[in-house]
Design a protein around this motif. Structure first.
Motif, PDB file in Angstrom:
ATOM      1  N   ARG A  56       0.830  -1.183   0.000  1.00 39.93           N
ATOM      2  CA  ARG A  56       0.000   0.000   0.000  1.00 39.93           C
ATOM      3  C   ARG A  56       0.881   1.257   0.000  1.00 39.93           C
ATOM      4  NH1 ARG A  56      -3.623   3.211   3.743  1.00 39.93           N
ATOM      5  NH2 ARG A  56      -1.832   3.067   5.083  1.00 39.93           N
ATOM      6  N   ALA A  57       1.924   1.222   0.850  1.00 38.28           N
ATOM      7  CA  ALA A  57       2.833   2.368   0.904  1.00 38.28           C
ATOM      8  C   ALA A  57       3.456   2.605  -0.469  1.00 38.28           C
ATOM      9  CB  ALA A  57       3.917   2.106   1.945  1.00 38.28           C
ATOM     10  N   ASP A  58       3.853   1.506  -1.089  1.00 36.94           N
ATOM     11  CA  ASP A  58       4.477   1.624  -2.405  1.00 36.94           C
ATOM     12  C   ASP A  58       3.502   2.226  -3.410  1.00 36.94           C
ATOM     13  OD1 ASP A  58       6.692   1.133  -4.158  1.00 36.94           O
ATOM     14  OD2 ASP A  58       5.428  -0.408  -5.094  1.00 36.94           O
ATOM     15  N   ALA A  59       2.248   1.823  -3.278  1.00 40.56           N
ATOM     16  CA  ALA A  59       1.245   2.314  -4.217  1.00 40.56           C
ATOM     17  C   ALA A  59       0.926   3.784  -3.972  1.00 40.56           C
ATOM     18  CB  ALA A  59      -0.026   1.470  -4.091  1.00 40.56           C
ATOM     19  N   GLU A  60       0.999   4.188  -2.738  1.00 35.78           N
ATOM     20  CA  GLU A  60       0.606   5.560  -2.421  1.00 35.78           C
ATOM     21  C   GLU A  60       1.711   6.574  -2.695  1.00 35.78           C
ATOM     22  OE1 GLU A  60      -2.661   4.575   1.052  1.00 35.78           O
ATOM     23  OE2 GLU A  60      -0.885   5.751   1.528  1.00 35.78           O
ATOM     24  N   LEU A  61       2.930   6.132  -2.585  1.00 33.57           N
ATOM     25  CA  LEU A  61       4.039   7.064  -2.782  1.00 33.57           C
ATOM     26  C   LEU A  61       4.452   7.036  -4.250  1.00 33.57           C
ATOM     27  CD1 LEU A  61       6.104   6.292   0.435  1.00 33.57           C
ATOM     28  CD2 LEU A  61       4.674   8.287  -0.008  1.00 33.57           C
ATOM     29  N   ARG A  62       3.837   7.918  -5.010  1.00 36.01           N
ATOM     30  CA  ARG A  62       4.134   7.946  -6.449  1.00 36.01           C
ATOM     31  C   ARG A  62       4.531   9.349  -6.850  1.00 36.01           C
ATOM     32  NH1 ARG A  62       2.990   2.930  -9.376  1.00 36.01           N
ATOM     33  NH2 ARG A  62       3.218   1.608  -7.557  1.00 36.01           N
ATOM     34  N   PHE A  63       5.442   9.417  -7.773  1.00 37.80           N
ATOM     35  CA  PHE A  63       5.784  10.707  -8.350  1.00 37.80           C
ATOM     36  C   PHE A  63       5.398  10.661  -9.819  1.00 37.80           C
ATOM     37  CE2 PHE A  63       8.877  13.427 -10.614  1.00 37.80           C
ATOM     38  CZ  PHE A  63       8.536  14.649 -10.054  1.00 37.80           C
ATOM     39  N   GLN A  64       4.459  11.477 -10.161  1.00 42.21           N
ATOM     40  CA  GLN A  64       3.918  11.503 -11.527  1.00 42.21           C
ATOM     41  C   GLN A  64       3.559  10.092 -11.974  1.00 42.21           C
ATOM     42  OE1 GLN A  64       7.007  13.620 -13.674  1.00 42.21           O
ATOM     43  NE2 GLN A  64       6.117  15.587 -13.074  1.00 42.21           N
ATOM     44  N   GLY A  65       2.938   9.360 -11.028  1.00 42.03           N
ATOM     45  CA  GLY A  65       2.455   8.027 -11.376  1.00 42.03           C
ATOM     46  C   GLY A  65       3.518   6.950 -11.372  1.00 42.03           C
ATOM     47  N   ARG A  66       4.772   7.333 -11.170  1.00 43.02           N
ATOM     48  CA  ARG A  66       5.829   6.309 -11.158  1.00 43.02           C
ATOM     49  C   ARG A  66       6.203   5.975  -9.720  1.00 43.02           C
ATOM     50  NH1 ARG A  66       7.318   9.778 -15.070  1.00 43.02           N
ATOM     51  NH2 ARG A  66       8.623  10.951 -13.621  1.00 43.02           N
ATOM     52  N   PRO A  67       6.553   4.730  -9.477  1.00 38.27           N
ATOM     53  CA  PRO A  67       6.965   4.363  -8.111  1.00 38.27           C
ATOM     54  C   PRO A  67       8.310   5.003  -7.771  1.00 38.27           C
ATOM     55  CG  PRO A  67       7.287   2.512  -9.609  1.00 38.27           C
ATOM     56  CD  PRO A  67       6.585   3.578 -10.399  1.00 38.27           C
ATOM     57  N   LEU A  68       8.519   5.190  -6.498  1.00 38.77           N
ATOM     58  CA  LEU A  68       9.789   5.753  -6.037  1.00 38.77           C
ATOM     59  C   LEU A  68      10.721   4.615  -5.644  1.00 38.77           C
ATOM     60  CD1 LEU A  68       8.494   8.623  -3.723  1.00 38.77           C
ATOM     61  CD2 LEU A  68       9.113   8.763  -6.134  1.00 38.77           C
ATOM     62  N   GLU A  69      11.983   4.907  -5.758  1.00 40.67           N
ATOM     63  CA  GLU A  69      12.998   3.908  -5.391  1.00 40.67           C
ATOM     64  C   GLU A  69      13.214   3.976  -3.873  1.00 40.67           C
ATOM     65  OE1 GLU A  69      15.171   0.788  -6.188  1.00 40.67           O
ATOM     66  OE2 GLU A  69      14.278   1.925  -7.849  1.00 40.67           O
ATOM     67  N   LEU A  70      12.461   3.165  -3.127  1.00 44.72           N
ATOM     68  CA  LEU A  70      12.562   3.227  -1.658  1.00 44.72           C
ATOM     69  C   LEU A  70      12.860   1.830  -1.118  1.00 44.72           C
ATOM     70  CD1 LEU A  70       9.439   5.428  -0.849  1.00 44.72           C
ATOM     71  CD2 LEU A  70      11.822   6.157  -0.887  1.00 44.72           C
ATOM     72  N   SER A  71      13.578   1.805  -0.004  1.00 42.73           N
ATOM     73  CA  SER A  71      13.897   0.504   0.589  1.00 42.73           C
ATOM     74  C   SER A  71      12.706   0.013   1.416  1.00 42.73           C
ATOM     75  CB  SER A  71      15.126   0.617   1.477  1.00 42.73           C
ATOM     76  OG  SER A  71      14.769   1.302   2.664  1.00 42.73           O
ATOM     77  N   GLU A  72      12.770  -1.236   1.747  1.00 44.83           N
ATOM     78  CA  GLU A  72      11.707  -1.836   2.545  1.00 44.83           C
ATOM     79  C   GLU A  72      11.525  -1.088   3.867  1.00 44.83           C
ATOM     80  OE1 GLU A  72      10.596  -6.341   4.014  1.00 44.83           O
ATOM     81  OE2 GLU A  72      12.223  -6.000   2.626  1.00 44.83           O
TER      82      GLU A  72
END
Lengths: 317, 500
Positions: free
Chosen positions: B143-159
């Motif tokens: 869910r966190a991955d889905a919510e944190l988007r920049f211009q619809g693209r996922p961000l490169e974040l660690s677990e």
């Protein structure tokens, strides 16, 4: 299962139950961990490595075992700079010199080297004595952490096969593996090899219950009430932030002092007055006095349930 | 917006399992996790099941950082067969005596024993519970991955960063999403801004993570791959306070000293004392290792043997004396340096008799001698540090090392001797660096050595001109963690403790 036998069983044939009873008969109050560790060391014929704060009864284990099995206690006290000469064997240089002098003066036939390096001139040190003992002895290697790493390596070798070779005499093999007890105050990290060879026992400060039994057994003059007070108060003292927590020996001293003062119970004032018997460091004494003088220290200790206070020492260091 | 796919990066981290391959009988990914197998030795015949269980238990211990070698495994097996298998306390004692060889590991062992040799239904319940928790966590991360988007693209974040997001408050989450939405929609903001935005988000999440989660080391998610064993391992680690157990506070060793939390100070103090005591013992016995015991002192031997008519009856040996250096500590206490100074003081004073004496100075703009204020036997850390802050006039101002050194040279002449090892604690950031370097060069020939404990991480050294400047005169060591500190003193000071 025999509870009291005139001749004790061989160390390699004991049972945990017998051992516990025998230790207790001798005044050594041991919990399950201690009994099982000693038992395993005896049965597996492995050295027992005992660690714990000073004064919790590490050395006592060896002494008690010697008494229980009615055998010799051979003690090797370790210190910085202890070497093989002092631990294993040495040639009696002075005696050899005298012999040469005597032979010279008596105009005796030429003395052979073999004669000078014979049993007669051999000074047995504890390790060799333990190896050559006719009956399975108890070998206490006390404060092994005080030795140098090289000596520890040498010790490790001796404890591995209990064989010693004296160049002039040949190889000497132990008739039976001695009961070995090593103690350490953890002043220096022991080598992994030595640790792994041993059965390990860590003796913590006793629980209130165990300490009560020890006090009752060692200071029988103390009333049940006083002994219980003492055990609980000491347990609470050990929870203070101290440099050196009171050991069992200090608990016993304190109990005897309280008896001498005619005390029947402990209170804050009395604790503050006698603090120096429990603690041997000025700063610690002040810490305890501050706690006691603030009031409610003793009553707080007495309210705690039995069994608490166990493991209080583990947080230290 | 829906998640294309839950992206849960696996961080392949292995815990500090020292040495030893897994026991031959229990390869890591042993199939058939035997979650139903009763692992209670009590009442069981000493058949294969006992051995298998034991090997699995040892496998757990190894993953918890308790080293167990094959010989010890055999000892443990022999031991449990010698005690009453129906008596849980005896079995526990037997395994502990043969498998756990240091006091620090005992609590870890106890937890593992309780969880591993629990009733089968309890174990099954825990495994199920863990599955649920794991699923929940993975859902939260997705869910966190889905919510944190920049211009619809996922961000490169660690677990860990995603987890920090999942665990922060609703309101904070909304604010972060708002920030992303706004910057996504900003004028002239193209895809090339993604790295910048990512960096901001990462920084934010990392800070939060430090506040939310416990510091230091966290267990890897699937240490063995065997569900049953993993449940035990995680259970042990979760239920173990950091200061007990195999970790023994040792994780503090590698933490930057300024990041050690206030609540960990007592633990850190104990650790420092232990390190210092060990090191002191080791340093002061060092000369014994190299001593030549058999160096006869002929003069004394002859003299004492005259009474035996000249026969060399009683040999006398030459004693070796040890030279110990005096330490002179000069610590920067401006701003962030205070914490380092307090730790280093505690450590150095813990060396006790291994050195001939310690003089301590602190400086920021001016130099101040604090030797007298330090309790001789290394006082209680928190009190000492606080007291010094309260008493010292110089604590926490700007830094002028040059002035400090000059006043040392002028006013404390008598403390500067040939057997003095000067220890400077500073990040090299100072006013008037050149003046300071000159003063340092004047000091150098008059003392045995100058050690510089640089609290700046080594990566930042090249960017700091003063590091190279001072390193010309002083031996520079990186010293931002307790592990560094121990090493510096061991090498730097230990070198000067030697036979005369």
């Amino acid at each position: 299962m025999p509870t009291a036998t005139p001749t004790p069983p061989r160390p390699s044939e004991v049972t945990p139950e017998w051992l516990r009873a025998a230790l207790e008969r001798d005044g050594y109050i041991a919990d399950d961990d201690t009994v099982v560790a000693i038992y395993l060391a005896l049965r597996l014929e492995k050295p027992l490595l005992v660690e714990g704060a000073p004064g919790v009864g590490k050395t006592e284990i060896a002494k008690v075992l010697a008494r229980v099995f009615d055998t010799d206690l051979i003690r090797l006290q370790c210190y910085e700079g202890l070497d093989e000469n002092k631990a294993l064997y040495e040639w009696d240089y002075q005696k050899q010199l005298l012999r040469i002098q005597l032979l010279k003066e008596a105009d005796a036939p030429a003395c052979e080297e073999r004669d000078l390096f014979s049993e007669e001139f051999l000074l047995e040190r504890p390790l060799l004595r333990a190896i050559r003992a006719p009956r399975r002895p108890v070998l206490l290697i006390d404060e092994v952490d005080k030795t140098d790493p090289e000596f520890e390596a040498f010790l490790f070798e001796v404890l591995s096969d209990f064989t010693v070779s004296v160049p002039e005499l040949g190889t000497i093999r132990a008739r039976q593996v001695p009961v070995v007890v090593l103690t350490s105050n953890n002043e220096r990290e022991l080598s992994d090899g030595l640790r792994r060879r041993c059965v390990y026992l860590f003796i913590d400060y006793p629980s209130v219950e165990k300490e009560l039994r020890i006090v009752r057994s060692r200071v029988p003059e103390a009333s049940e009430k006083l002994a219980a007070d003492v055990a609980r108060v000491v347990a609470r003292v050990r929870t203070l932030d101290l440099r050196k927590q009171p050991s069992i020996a200090e608990t016993l001293d304190w109990t005897r002092a309280l008896l001498a003062l005619g005390a029947e119970r402990v209170d804050d004032h009395l604790l503050s007055e006698t603090a120096t018997l429990l603690l041997k460091n000025r700063e610690d004494v002040e810490t305890l006095r501050r706690a006691a003088d603030a009031g409610g220290f003793v009553s707080g200790a007495l309210e705690r349930s039995m069994g608490e206070g166990q493991g209080s020492g583990r947080r230290q260091s | 917006m829906t998640a294309s796919e839950p992206r849960v990066p696996r961080v392949p981290r292995v815990p500090g399992v020292p040495g030893g391959p897994p026991a031959p009988a229990a390869p890591a990914g042993q199939p058939g996790g035997s979650s139903g197998a009763p692992a209670v030795p009590a009442g069981e015949p000493g058949g294969l099941l006992l051995e298998e269980n034991l090997v699995r238990f040892i496998h757990v211990l190894r993953h918890l950082g308790v080293p167990v070698n094959p010989a010890e495994t055999l000892d443990a097996l022999a031991a449990v067969q010698l005690v009453d298998l129906a008596d849980r306390s005896q079995v526990r004692a037997a395994l502990r005596a043969t498998l756990v060889k240091t006091e620090q590991q005992a609590p870890l062992f106890d937890r593992a024993f309780d969880l591993f040799f629990a009733r089968p239904e309890e174990r099954r319940a825990r495994v199920a519970e863990r599955r649920l928790a794991k699923a929940a966590r993975e859902a939260a991360l997705a869910r966190a991955d889905a919510e944190l988007r920049f211009q619809g693209r996922p961000l490169e974040l660690s677990e860990e960063q995603l987890e920090a997001y999942a665990r922060m408050g609703e309101e904070q989450q909304a604010r972060l999403r708002e920030f992303l939405a706004e910057s996504s929609a900003g004028n002239n903001v193209g895809a090339e801004f993604q790295p910048l935005i990512e960096a901001i988000v990462r920084g934010h999440l990392d800070r939060l993570r430090r506040e939310l989660l416990e510091p230091g080391w966290r267990p890897p998610s699937d240490p063995t791959g065997d569900e049953d064993l993993d449940t035990v391992i995680e259970g042990v680690l979760r239920g173990t306070p950091e200061d007990s157990a195999g970790r023994g506070g040792d994780w503090l060793l590698h933490l930057d000293m300024k990041d050690i939390a206030e609540t960990d100070l007592p633990r850190a103090t104990r650790l420092i004392r232990r390190l210092a005591r060990r090191l002191a013992t080791r340093l002061s016995r060092r000369y014994r290792d190299t001593r030549k015991r058999h160096r006869p002192n002929m003069r004394r031997t002859f003299r004492s043997n005259i009474r035996y008519g000249g026969v060399l009856f009683d040999l006398r040996y030459r004693e070796r004396k040890l030279t110990r250096p005096r330490l002179l500590l000069i610590s920067d206490v401006s701003g962030s340096m205070a914490r380092y100074t307090a730790f280093i003081l505690e450590f150095v004073f813990g060396l006790g008799a291994a050195v001939r004496g310690v003089e301590a100075f602190v400086f920021s703009e001016q130099l101040e001698r604090i030797t007298d204020r330090l309790p001789s036997a290394a006082g209680r850390f928190s009190e000492t540090a606080q007291e010094m802050v309260a008493l010292s006039r110089v604590w926490g101002k700007g830094t002028d090392f040059g002035t400090a050194l000059e006043s040392l040279l002028a006013d404390y002449e008598r403390l500067i001797t040939r057997d003095t090892v000067v220890i400077i604690v500073s990040d090299t950031k100072t006013l008037g660096a050149d003046r300071a370097a000159t003063a340092l060069e004047r000091l150098r020939p008059r003392v045995r050595e100058i050690l510089w404990l640089n609290t700046l991480p080594r990566e930042e050294w090249p960017g700091q001109r003063t590091v190279a400047l001072f390193a010309r005169t002083a031996t520079m060591y990186e010293c931002s963690t307790l592990a560094h500190l121990e090493r510096v003193i061991r090498l730097g000071v230990g070198r000067h403790i030697r036979p005369a």
